[in-house]
Design a protein around this motif. Structure first.
Motif, PDB file in Angstrom:
ATOM      1  N   UNK A 473     -40.955  -6.032  25.519  1.00 27.48           N
ATOM      2  CA  UNK A 473     -41.052  -4.821  24.694  1.00 27.48           C
ATOM      3  C   UNK A 473     -42.065  -3.832  25.274  1.00 27.48           C
ATOM      4  N   UNK A 474     -43.223  -4.342  25.688  1.00 23.43           N
ATOM      5  CA  UNK A 474     -44.263  -3.452  26.240  1.00 23.43           C
ATOM      6  C   UNK A 474     -43.725  -2.700  27.453  1.00 23.43           C
ATOM      7  N   UNK A 475     -43.105  -3.424  28.369  1.00 20.79           N
ATOM      8  CA  UNK A 475     -42.606  -2.780  29.586  1.00 20.79           C
ATOM      9  C   UNK A 475     -41.507  -1.779  29.246  1.00 20.79           C
ATOM     10  N   UNK A 476     -40.611  -2.165  28.346  1.00 19.49           N
ATOM     11  CA  UNK A 476     -39.488  -1.298  28.015  1.00 19.49           C
ATOM     12  C   UNK A 476     -39.953  -0.015  27.316  1.00 19.49           C
ATOM     13  N   UNK A 477     -40.758  -0.146  26.295  1.00 16.36           N
ATOM     14  CA  UNK A 477     -41.166   1.032  25.518  1.00 16.36           C
ATOM     15  C   UNK A 477     -41.969   2.023  26.347  1.00 16.36           C
ATOM     16  N   UNK A 478     -42.789   1.509  27.273  1.00 14.75           N
ATOM     17  CA  UNK A 478     -43.641   2.406  28.071  1.00 14.75           C
ATOM     18  C   UNK A 478     -42.855   3.160  29.141  1.00 14.75           C
ATOM     19  N   UNK A 479     -41.550   2.876  29.276  1.00 15.06           N
ATOM     20  CA  UNK A 479     -40.711   3.681  30.164  1.00 15.06           C
ATOM     21  C   UNK A 479     -40.415   5.054  29.551  1.00 15.06           C
ATOM     22  N   UNK A 480     -40.516   5.138  28.244  1.00  8.94           N
ATOM     23  CA  UNK A 480     -40.077   6.339  27.537  1.00  8.94           C
ATOM     24  C   UNK A 480     -41.224   7.328  27.373  1.00  8.94           C
ATOM     25  N   UNK A 481     -40.900   8.568  27.533  1.00 10.88           N
ATOM     26  CA  UNK A 481     -41.900   9.635  27.441  1.00 10.88           C
ATOM     27  C   UNK A 481     -42.551   9.633  26.062  1.00 10.88           C
ATOM     28  N   UNK A 482     -43.865   9.753  26.036  1.00  6.93           N
ATOM     29  CA  UNK A 482     -44.612   9.793  24.789  1.00  6.93           C
ATOM     30  C   UNK A 482     -45.089   8.442  24.314  1.00  6.93           C
ATOM     31  N   UNK A 483     -44.666   7.362  24.985  1.00  4.06           N
ATOM     32  CA  UNK A 483     -45.080   6.017  24.585  1.00  4.06           C
ATOM     33  C   UNK A 483     -46.046   5.459  25.626  1.00  4.06           C
ATOM     34  N   UNK A 484     -47.267   5.251  25.198  1.00  2.00           N
ATOM     35  CA  UNK A 484     -48.264   4.663  26.085  1.00  2.00           C
ATOM     36  C   UNK A 484     -48.592   3.253  25.651  1.00  2.00           C
ATOM     37  N   UNK A 485     -49.637   2.697  26.241  1.00  2.00           N
ATOM     38  CA  UNK A 485     -49.995   1.312  25.949  1.00  2.00           C
ATOM     39  C   UNK A 485     -50.379   1.115  24.490  1.00  2.00           C
ATOM     40  N   UNK A 486     -51.076   2.102  23.900  1.00  2.00           N
ATOM     41  CA  UNK A 486     -51.513   1.979  22.508  1.00  2.00           C
ATOM     42  C   UNK A 486     -50.325   1.931  21.563  1.00  2.00           C
ATOM     43  N   UNK A 487     -49.389   2.849  21.739  1.00  2.00           N
ATOM     44  CA  UNK A 487     -48.199   2.882  20.880  1.00  2.00           C
ATOM     45  C   UNK A 487     -47.359   1.622  21.052  1.00  2.00           C
ATOM     46  N   UNK A 488     -47.164   1.217  22.290  1.00  2.00           N
ATOM     47  CA  UNK A 488     -46.375   0.013  22.544  1.00  2.00           C
ATOM     48  C   UNK A 488     -47.039  -1.217  21.929  1.00  2.00           C
ATOM     49  N   UNK A 489     -48.364  -1.276  21.992  1.00  2.00           N
ATOM     50  CA  UNK A 489     -49.093  -2.407  21.417  1.00  2.00           C
ATOM     51  C   UNK A 489     -48.915  -2.468  19.904  1.00  2.00           C
ATOM     52  N   UNK A 490     -48.919  -1.297  19.249  1.00  2.00           N
ATOM     53  CA  UNK A 490     -48.698  -1.254  17.798  1.00  2.00           C
ATOM     54  C   UNK A 490     -47.310  -1.784  17.452  1.00  2.00           C
ATOM     55  N   UNK A 491     -46.342  -1.450  18.304  1.00  2.00           N
ATOM     56  CA  UNK A 491     -44.973  -1.896  18.050  1.00  2.00           C
ATOM     57  C   UNK A 491     -44.845  -3.415  18.165  1.00  2.00           C
ATOM     58  N   UNK A 492     -45.376  -3.982  19.233  1.00  2.00           N
ATOM     59  CA  UNK A 492     -45.202  -5.423  19.433  1.00  2.00           C
ATOM     60  C   UNK A 492     -46.007  -6.234  18.425  1.00  2.00           C
ATOM     61  N   UNK A 493     -47.047  -5.623  17.846  1.00  3.21           N
ATOM     62  CA  UNK A 493     -47.842  -6.333  16.843  1.00  3.21           C
ATOM     63  C   UNK A 493     -47.029  -6.627  15.585  1.00  3.21           C
ATOM     64  N   UNK A 494     -45.911  -5.925  15.414  1.00  2.00           N
ATOM     65  CA  UNK A 494     -45.075  -6.101  14.222  1.00  2.00           C
ATOM     66  C   UNK A 494     -44.053  -7.220  14.368  1.00  2.00           C
ATOM     67  N   UNK A 495     -43.963  -7.813  15.560  1.00  2.00           N
ATOM     68  CA  UNK A 495     -42.808  -8.659  15.867  1.00  2.00           C
ATOM     69  C   UNK A 495     -43.042 -10.163  15.734  1.00  2.00           C
ATOM     70  N   UNK A 496     -44.214 -10.583  15.336  1.00  2.84           N
ATOM     71  CA  UNK A 496     -44.532 -12.013  15.375  1.00  2.84           C
ATOM     72  C   UNK A 496     -43.662 -12.852  14.446  1.00  2.84           C
ATOM     73  N   UNK A 497     -43.170 -12.277  13.346  1.00  8.67           N
ATOM     74  CA  UNK A 497     -42.430 -13.081  12.365  1.00  8.67           C
ATOM     75  C   UNK A 497     -40.956 -12.699  12.250  1.00  8.67           C
ATOM     76  N   UNK A 498     -40.426 -11.974  13.221  1.00  8.27           N
ATOM     77  CA  UNK A 498     -39.034 -11.544  13.127  1.00  8.27           C
ATOM     78  C   UNK A 498     -38.083 -12.709  13.339  1.00  8.27           C
ATOM     79  N   UNK A 499     -36.836 -12.520  12.870  1.00  7.72           N
ATOM     80  CA  UNK A 499     -35.850 -13.587  13.018  1.00  7.72           C
ATOM     81  C   UNK A 499     -34.704 -13.198  13.943  1.00  7.72           C
ATOM     82  N   UNK A 500     -34.458 -11.882  14.129  1.00 11.11           N
ATOM     83  CA  UNK A 500     -33.375 -11.475  15.018  1.00 11.11           C
ATOM     84  C   UNK A 500     -33.636 -10.083  15.585  1.00 11.11           C
TER      85      UNK A 500
END
Length: 723
Positions: A473-500
């Motif tokens: 997710x970190x590598x993928x999201x940071x390919x897109x304009x406007x997404x840096x390490x901070x934004x990508x980190x916030x996104x992946x922090x939400x994924x620990x309990x997902x099921x699909x």
């Protein structure tokens, strides 16, 4: 169980095989060594051309084989291939046909004892595994259908995927070294000692961790051996390693070493797992056994109670200690495997006797007892030459000129191999090759799946395969304009309990800076059932984005790799399997580009040259301070491994061997001086009869200063204009 198994094997063979007389000790830890003599032998390791002689193979042994492959085996190889005792180690000297022997063993077992699906061949490279399978099939055809050959990592991963519940690895993703480094960098940066110069870099931390696991040593002991200067901050290092392991487990990651460790521990600790694995095989054949490390041995040893081991290797070619390979595993095989037998292959088909003489001499100077003296089937040839130069530039120029001379005499570029200890040591030589317009390829180059643009593209597949893959997710999201390490980190922090994947997309969509287009690409790729269609979807969506990222970095060359990925993708049934296949067995660009077919000189590191051979070989920088390295002088174990490194290099040559070195030294002034590198130099006592000596330093003439000229001038100004 093992006794019953071997009794069954022996009973099945009694109608076909004469008993082989063996002198075996009654002690359970005995080692039986059988020296099999042969006067005339008929094999070449690469099997290009085979000569036959009616006296070369034993009629008694030929009757044991129903396959036509017996005609290519000598008596030593036939004995090994038809071995019907307990566990066996085949000690095969360089160029003595070990690959041919393990292939013949597999063919023999399939013809006489076991169905192919009950055999497992373990190798250390993808190429070796493919070669063995193809050559077995060429001899047996459809009879070999179902035979498997793979690396340790691929085999262990296949066991995990077949029974994830037994190994506790449901829905796990495999991460590569680049992913590991990313995790170690993040954890190191958050350490209280992050700015302490004694805290090892991320790459060193990763290497420490891997070495400790593969050698079964504690982190503290590994640190004492490899980075003793950092012991004062051991607690900080231990905290980083513990955090790394916690993160792996919470994200369902398996790193390269986990794959072996999980299997080794479950086989060793869980009877049900050991019985399940044992029930699937009659025999495990291990190629390049000298390269096994303790964790790999922990996999094999428990299985030896119910599965026969047939191991092939050469203790004199054990050169991967820096990766954790344990020399004692092969050197002490008999003490570790009860009732085992050692068979020897000693006739070399690759080199002429003069090349073998200098190689045999090198081993004879070792305090270790290799008891190895290779004999050339090809007979005599040209004596090796030893060339001494003033510096590496003179050395490089001479090699380039010698290559040009050989070319003018009709020698193809591809008939030349240059062996170097490290890539760094060959820089001067490479400059000379370029200046002389000599085409060459450096082996050990770029790995396809480690290229940045490929990893960017495959980040979508990583997410589809494992929605919890935070590195993907970190590598993928940071390919897109406007997404840096901070934004990508916030996104992946939400994924620990997902099921699909759908839940993951919904959560990431809540981060305002994440473009909706980026999530549509993931959603679209996840729709496809096949790996190829999933990959094509990603290529269509991301090519414009990646072209913008790499437009100034050889994009035209990079984009061609995507077509290669498509060719590879159709071979695999699942996304995770596709990604794992090329992490476990890295694919080099030259493997798919067909570089091996080009007429070019091969420049190769010695550690990459195992199994390779060439008509003309240059072994460069064989200088005092390099063999052995001055860094290894304090360790006899390291010094002996470096002796084996040189042995491997020398035994690659078929017809001509040129050894080059440089420096300001002389044997007369150095002998007896323990602080001088020459005191431990491997060639310091080389007999004059073994190599032609060509010391070009004796002909060097210093530049003479010319007399006064009629005119003299002051030094010209080289200052720049300030304004």
């Amino acid at each position: 169980m093992i006794k019953n198994f071997f009794s069954r094997i022996k009973a099945g063979l009694s109608k076909e095989l004469p008993e082989t007389p063996i002198k075996a000790s009654q002690e359970t830890d005995s080692l039986t060594t059988i020296k099999l003599e042969s006067d005339t032998i008929t094999d070449q390791e690469n099997l290009e051309e085979q000569e036959t002689d009616e006296n070369e193979s034993s009629p008694e042994l030929e009757s044991q084989f129903s396959g036509s492959f017996v005609s290519g085996l000598n008596q030593e190889q036939q004995k090994a291939a038809a071995w019907h005792g307990s566990h066996a180690l085949v000690l095969a000297g360089a160029g003595c046909g070990k690959t041919k022997t393990i292939i013949a063993r597999a063919q023999y077992l399939i013809e006489n004892i076991s169905p192919p699906e009950r055999l497992q061949i373990l190798t250390f490279t993808r190429r070796s595994a493919s070669e063995i399978i193809e050559r077995v099939k060429s001899g047996l055809g459809n009879k070999a259908q179902g035979l498997k050959a793979s690396t340790f990592h691929t085999w262990c991963m296949s066991l995990i995927r077949r029974a994830p519940d037994l190994f506790g690895c449901q829905n796990c993703s495999v991460i590569d070294r680049d992913d590991q480094l990313t995790m170690f960098r993040l954890l190191r940066a958050s350490s209280p000692d992050a700015k302490n110069a004694l805290l090892p870099k991320a790459a060193d931390l990763c290497d420490l961790y891997s070495f400790a696991r593969n050698t079964r040593k504690s982190l503290r002991l590994t640190l004492e051996q490899r980075h003793p200067e950092s012991l004062d901050i051991f607690d900080s290092i231990a905290e980083i390693v513990t955090s790394y392991e916690d993160r792996k487990e919470s994200r369902n990651y398996l790193d390269y070493d986990d794959i072996l460790d999980v299997v080794a521990k479950q086989i060793g600790q869980q009877d049900a797992v050991r019985e399940w694995v044992s029930s699937k095989y009659d025999e495990i054949l291990v190629d390049e056994f000298q390269d096994t490390n303790p964790i790999q041995w922990d996999i094999l040893k428990p299985l030896s109670d119910s599965i026969r081991l047939f191991c092939v290797g050469d203790d004199a070619q054990s050169i991967y200690g820096f990766r954790g390979a344990d020399f004692e595993t092969i050197h002490s095989f008999g003490n570790r495997v009860n009732g085992s037998t050692v068979l020897n292959l000693s006739t070399n088909y690759r080199s002429t006797q003069e090349i073998l003489d200098i190689s045999n001499w090198l081993l004879s100077e070792s305090p270790l007892q290799y008891e190895k003296k290779l004999v050339a089937h090809r007979g005599n040839g040209r004596k090796p030459s030893l060339h001494t130069f003033s510096n590496e530039w003179q050395e490089g120029r001479w090699i380039a000129d010698d290559l040009l001379k050989a070319r003018s005499e009709g020698v193809l570029w591809k008939d030349n191999m240059i062996l170097t200890r490290t890539a760094y040591a060959s820089r001067a030589l490479e400059t000379c090759l370029i200046e002389k317009s000599i085409p060459y390829i450096f082996i050990g180059g770029r790995k396809l799946f480690e290229a940045a643009h490929v990893k960017d593209l495959l980040s979508t597949l990583r997410i589809v395969g494992n929605p919890k893959d935070e590195l993907g997710w970190m590598r993928y999201l940071m390919l897109w304009e406007g997404v840096g390490e901070t934004t990508a980190s916030k996104a992946v922090a939400l994924l620990s309990d997902i099921v699909d994947i759908n839940q993951a997309i919904e959560l990431v969509a809540n981060i305002s800076r994440v473009p909706s287009k980026s999530l549509e690409v993931i959603r679209e790729a996840a729709k496809f059932d096949t790996v190829l269609e999933c990959l094509k979807s990603s290529i269509r969506a991301l090519t414009p984005l990646l072209e913008n990222v790499y437009k100034t970095q050889n994009w035209d060359k990079r984009v061609r790799d995507f077509a290669i990925l498509e060719k590879l993708a159709h071979r695999h049934s699942s996304v995770l399997e596709f990604l794992e296949a090329y992490v476990l067995e890295p694919l080099y660009v030259d493997e798919v580009d067909g570089a091996d077919d080009d007429d070019v000189v091969t420049l190769i590191t010695i550690h990459s040259a195992k199994g390779a051979e060439c008509k003309r070989c240059y072994v460069i920088n064989v200088s005092p301070g390099a063999y052995p390295s001055s860094r290894s002088m304090d360790s006899e174990k390291s010094v002996e491994e470096e002796r084996r490194v040189l042995y491997v290099a020398l035994t690659r040559a078929k017809d001509e061997l040129m050894i080059t070195r440089s420096g300001d030294f002389s044997s007369a002034s150095s002998v007896g001086n323990s602080t001088d590198p020459y005191s431990r130099y491997f060639l310091s006592k080389l007999p004059e009869t073994l190599a032609e000596d060509a010391d070009t330093r004796l002909s060097d003439k210093p530049l003479e200063k010319e007399g006064l000229h009629k005119k003299s001038f002051s030094r010209p100004s080289t200052r720049i204009d300030i304004e």
